[in-house]
Design an enzyme around this catalytic site. Structure first.
Site: not given
Length: 348
Positions: A106-108, A240, A265, A269-271
């Site tokens: 999870c990026g964020h 997603h 989101d 969204c990092g990913t």
């Protein structure tokens, strides 16, 4: 006479026998929450962090539900459970939780974790940059935290290798017909769909329609041709859909990120940014070492960059970085009373 602040500071809770406490630091990353759980869970069994994720899903999922569902959470809640790393080259391990389940990455959430680790003094803080190596279910993620006066200013993540599974595919979706999409992995699998292709505007007043379309597309992909990560067990679905706004390109892309089981989101969204960059790279539109700005449905932004080419089990891949900001919003001890009628919360 005591003030409300004095009273709150001196308040004591005497829990019933059998109660459980979970200590957390809450944060948000460009608008999206991360509940960073410091203790109360214990060490999750497993030789790797993905083993821990899978064990948690099978045996401990009630903890996730308790912390992200109402009444302690909400319909778009995310979190991260800190763990001892399983790799000798890492500082901390992380298991990610949210209303949709336990993510491999999870990026964020990782930006939130890195910010909390610095702000809480849980790593050695070095200025101007503190480097934190994180053991995640998807692999090694390196967080470089810009620090001023012992505070995290921004975080740049070097994410796991990202790659395209399919470009310009089509899936038949009930109610929508044949929908063109591309599928890429950036820590999770993402279907990328032009909003124009489903006849919807990039407008939050139409969010219910966009979300319904996203859930229908996910269902159709998972029913007909679900993705499978070649090296990470249990990563075998698309939850997603990144709806791309008109006018987006390899310099600035705007999107609405629809997520199972039914929310957007708030962050860029990092990913998802990683997956989008992998798609643009595969098309020959985004070269290495070039800034890419990804904007969320609420207007917040991450800056991405591809820093290297690699492969994943023979599939061409890229190494992405993502830069964003997080802020601590509170600290809390979440209590589960044995008489609580909602021990795993509820979705509403």
């Amino acid at each position: 006479m005591s003030t409300p602040d004095d009273t709150a500071a001196g308040a004591r809770i005497d829990p019933r026998p059998g109660s459980r406490w979970y200590t957390a630091v809450d944060s948000h990353t460009e608008g999206m929450p991360t509940r960073v759980v410091l203790d109360g869970v214990g060490t999750i069994p497993g030789e790797t962090m993905n083993d821990k994720r899978l064990h948690f899903i099978e045996h401990l999922d009630g903890i996730r539900q308790l912390l992200v569902n109402e009444p302690r959470g909400h319909a778009a809640m995310s979190g991260a459970i800190l763990q001892p790393p399983t790799r000798d080259d890492c500082d901390w391990g992380v298991v990610y939780i949210e209303v949709s389940g336990c993510l491999p990455m999870c990026g964020h959430g990782t930006i939130g974790v890195a910010t909390v680790l610095v702000e809480a003094g849980l790593v050695e803080v070095v200025e101007p940059v503190t480097t934190i190596r994180l053991d995640t279910p998807a692999g090694l993620v390196i967080a470089s935290v810009e620090v001023e006066d012992h505070h995290a200013v921004s975080v740049t993540l070097e994410n796991v290798p990202s790659f395209v599974v399919r470009l310009d595919a089509t899936v038949d979706v009930p109610g929508l017909g044949a929908v063109p999409y591309s599928l890429a992995f950036g820590g999770n699998f993402y279907a990328m769909v032009d909003l124009d292709a489903v006849g919807l505007p990039f407008d939050r007043s139409r969010q219910d329609d966009i979300l319904a379309a996203g859930l229908a597309i996910m269902d159709a992909i998972n029913a007909t041709d679900p993705p499978h990560h070649p090296t990470i067990d249990g990563v075998d679905h698309c939850h997603h859909v990144e709806f791309i706004a008109p006018g987006s390109d390899a310099t600035l892309s705007r999107h609405a990120m629809a997520i199972h089981p039914g929310w957007f989101d708030r962050s860029p969204c990092g990913t998802g940014t990683s997956a989008r960059m992998a798609e643009l790279w595969a098309r020959g539109e985004l070269p290495l070492h070039t800034d890419f700005v990804n904007e969320s449905f609420i207007g917040s932004r991450f800056v991405g960059r591809l820093v290297a080419e690699t492969d994943v089990a023979g599939t061409p891949a890229v190494v992405p970085t993502i830069t964003g900001r997080a802020w601590v919003t509170g600290t809390a001890r979440y209590l589960l009373d044995p008489t609580d009628p909602f021990p795993t919360g509820f979705a509403f």
